[in-house]
Design a protein around this motif. Structure first.
Motif, PDB file in Angstrom:
ATOM      1  N   THR A  70      21.863  28.572  14.599  1.00  0.00           N
ATOM      2  CA  THR A  70      21.638  27.584  13.542  1.00  0.00           C
ATOM      3  C   THR A  70      22.962  27.113  12.956  1.00  0.00           C
ATOM      4  O   THR A  70      23.136  25.933  12.668  1.00  0.00           O
ATOM      5  CB  THR A  70      20.775  28.193  12.418  1.00  0.00           C
ATOM      6  N   PHE A  71      23.910  28.055  12.806  1.00  0.00           N
ATOM      7  CA  PHE A  71      25.197  27.730  12.195  1.00  0.00           C
ATOM      8  C   PHE A  71      26.336  28.097  13.135  1.00  0.00           C
ATOM      9  O   PHE A  71      26.439  29.249  13.566  1.00  0.00           O
ATOM     10  CB  PHE A  71      25.369  28.486  10.870  1.00  0.00           C
ATOM     11  N   GLU A  72      27.211  27.145  13.418  1.00  0.00           N
ATOM     12  CA  GLU A  72      28.288  27.408  14.370  1.00  0.00           C
ATOM     13  C   GLU A  72      29.326  28.377  13.812  1.00  0.00           C
ATOM     14  O   GLU A  72      30.106  28.964  14.562  1.00  0.00           O
ATOM     15  CB  GLU A  72      28.964  26.110  14.799  1.00  0.00           C
ATOM     16  N   GLU A  73      29.338  28.565  12.486  1.00  0.00           N
ATOM     17  CA  GLU A  73      30.293  29.495  11.890  1.00  0.00           C
ATOM     18  C   GLU A  73      29.791  30.938  11.907  1.00  0.00           C
ATOM     19  O   GLU A  73      30.462  31.847  11.437  1.00  0.00           O
ATOM     20  CB  GLU A  73      30.606  29.098  10.439  1.00  0.00           C
ATOM     21  N   ASP A  74      28.598  31.157  12.436  1.00  0.00           N
ATOM     22  CA  ASP A  74      27.984  32.474  12.454  1.00  0.00           C
ATOM     23  C   ASP A  74      28.865  33.473  13.208  1.00  0.00           C
ATOM     24  O   ASP A  74      29.246  33.248  14.353  1.00  0.00           O
ATOM     25  CB  ASP A  74      26.620  32.359  13.145  1.00  0.00           C
ATOM     26  N   ALA A  75      29.187  34.588  12.565  1.00  0.00           N
ATOM     27  CA  ALA A  75      30.006  35.613  13.221  1.00  0.00           C
ATOM     28  C   ALA A  75      29.319  36.158  14.465  1.00  0.00           C
ATOM     29  O   ALA A  75      29.985  36.602  15.404  1.00  0.00           O
ATOM     30  CB  ALA A  75      30.299  36.747  12.238  1.00  0.00           C
ATOM     31  N   TYR A  76      27.978  36.120  14.491  1.00  0.00           N
ATOM     32  CA  TYR A  76      27.244  36.568  15.671  1.00  0.00           C
ATOM     33  C   TYR A  76      27.626  35.728  16.890  1.00  0.00           C
ATOM     34  O   TYR A  76      27.704  36.249  18.005  1.00  0.00           O
ATOM     35  CB  TYR A  76      25.731  36.442  15.438  1.00  0.00           C
ATOM     36  N   VAL A  77      27.842  34.440  16.673  1.00  0.00           N
ATOM     37  CA  VAL A  77      28.214  33.552  17.772  1.00  0.00           C
ATOM     38  C   VAL A  77      29.533  34.001  18.379  1.00  0.00           C
ATOM     39  O   VAL A  77      29.692  34.084  19.600  1.00  0.00           O
ATOM     40  CB  VAL A  77      28.322  32.092  17.281  1.00  0.00           C
ATOM     41  N   TYR A  78      30.482  34.292  17.514  1.00  0.00           N
ATOM     42  CA  TYR A  78      31.800  34.701  17.990  1.00  0.00           C
ATOM     43  C   TYR A  78      31.707  35.979  18.818  1.00  0.00           C
ATOM     44  O   TYR A  78      32.318  36.089  19.887  1.00  0.00           O
ATOM     45  CB  TYR A  78      32.728  34.916  16.794  1.00  0.00           C
ATOM     46  N   GLU A  79      30.917  36.930  18.361  1.00  0.00           N
ATOM     47  CA  GLU A  79      30.764  38.179  19.096  1.00  0.00           C
ATOM     48  C   GLU A  79      30.057  37.950  20.429  1.00  0.00           C
ATOM     49  O   GLU A  79      30.368  38.613  21.427  1.00  0.00           O
ATOM     50  CB  GLU A  79      30.012  39.211  18.256  1.00  0.00           C
ATOM     51  N   ALA A  80      29.118  37.018  20.458  1.00  0.00           N
ATOM     52  CA  ALA A  80      28.438  36.700  21.722  1.00  0.00           C
ATOM     53  C   ALA A  80      29.408  36.064  22.714  1.00  0.00           C
ATOM     54  O   ALA A  80      29.373  36.360  23.913  1.00  0.00           O
ATOM     55  CB  ALA A  80      27.253  35.770  21.469  1.00  0.00           C
ATOM     56  N   LEU A  81      30.289  35.200  22.217  1.00  0.00           N
ATOM     57  CA  LEU A  81      31.296  34.597  23.085  1.00  0.00           C
ATOM     58  C   LEU A  81      32.256  35.658  23.605  1.00  0.00           C
ATOM     59  O   LEU A  81      32.635  35.653  24.777  1.00  0.00           O
ATOM     60  CB  LEU A  81      32.069  33.507  22.334  1.00  0.00           C
ATOM     61  N   ARG A  82      32.639  36.578  22.728  1.00  0.00           N
ATOM     62  CA  ARG A  82      33.511  37.676  23.159  1.00  0.00           C
ATOM     63  C   ARG A  82      32.809  38.552  24.189  1.00  0.00           C
ATOM     64  O   ARG A  82      33.439  39.114  25.078  1.00  0.00           O
ATOM     65  CB  ARG A  82      33.932  38.537  21.964  1.00  0.00           C
ATOM     66  N   ALA A  83      31.501  38.680  24.059  1.00  0.00           N
ATOM     67  CA  ALA A  83      30.735  39.514  24.984  1.00  0.00           C
ATOM     68  C   ALA A  83      30.601  38.872  26.359  1.00  0.00           C
ATOM     69  O   ALA A  83      30.250  39.545  27.326  1.00  0.00           O
ATOM     70  CB  ALA A  83      29.353  39.802  24.406  1.00  0.00           C
TER      71      ALA A  83
END
Length: 216
Positions: A85-98
């Protein structure tokens, strides 16, 4: 031959909306749906989709752990798009790192959704440099620093990585450095290999976390 897609989201309306958009395309086929990341690995093994579009936040197994599970457990894994929903979501960053190839906003326009699926199916990363810069702010990482040091990138490779972090495509990098397209492609491939990065997104994250590129 169609691009096959597996949709994983705990919101039925989101899955229905994505299916409605993708099923209108002659070259894309939605082959399955799931409501949680906990069921994604067996589904991927059975359906062999080209792309998995999965929600970054789910009740039992979120998109981060689902991404790790796919890449750890599936031979020749599909491209992975995390839905947020939000591109600033820290979850997104961790998923990209994963290891996710990119992310898709739930409010994205139909053309953007189709473009994202096609891009990831082709093996490319869906890079949002502005969002990555914001998410990387203040995330210094000694491990990333060591990775960059061990990589021993050449001067030209460092230039290429810096431009990759700015979101430039291979063609744009070629124009900026006055190089041939195949030469740039070779440099990008070398950068990914030396950094041990699965794709451009992971290489760019390493560039930011190591301090090689500064957010902003």
């Amino acid at each position: 031959m169609s691009i096959t897609v597996l949709l994983v989201d705990d919101e039925e309306l989101v899955r229905a909306g994505l299916r409605a958009v993708l099923d209108t395309q002659p070259d894309i086929e939605v082959v399955g749906e799931a409501s949680d990341g906990a069921t994604v690995v067996p589904l991927v093994r059975r359906l062999r989709p080209d792309v998995v579009a999965l929600d970054v936040r789910m009740p039992l197994l979120d998109g981060i752990e689902a991404t790790r599970a796919i890449l750890r457990s599936v031979a020749d894994p599909p491209g992975i798009l995390v839905i947020t929903t939000f591109e600033e979501d820290a979850y997104v960053y961790e998923a990209l790192r994963a290891g996710a190839n990119g992310f898709l906003l739930k409010r994205a326009r139909p053309a953007e959704i189709v473009h994202a699926v096609r891009l990831v199916a082709e093996g490319d990363s869906l890079l949002f440099p502005a969002a990555v810069r914001r998410l990387a702010a203040g995330r210094g990482n000694e491990s990333a620093q060591r990775v960059l040091e061990r990589a021993a990138l050449t001067g030209r490779e460092r230039e290429v990585l810096r431009l990759m972090a700015g979101g430039l495509s291979n063609a744009e990098i070629a124009g900026r450095l006055v190089l041939g397209g195949e030469t740039v492609k070779s440099h990008v491939s070398s950068v990914l290999t030396k950094l041990g990065a699965r794709d451009r997104t992971q290489a760019v994250i390493t560039a930011y976390e190591s301090g090689f590129v500064t957010p902003g």
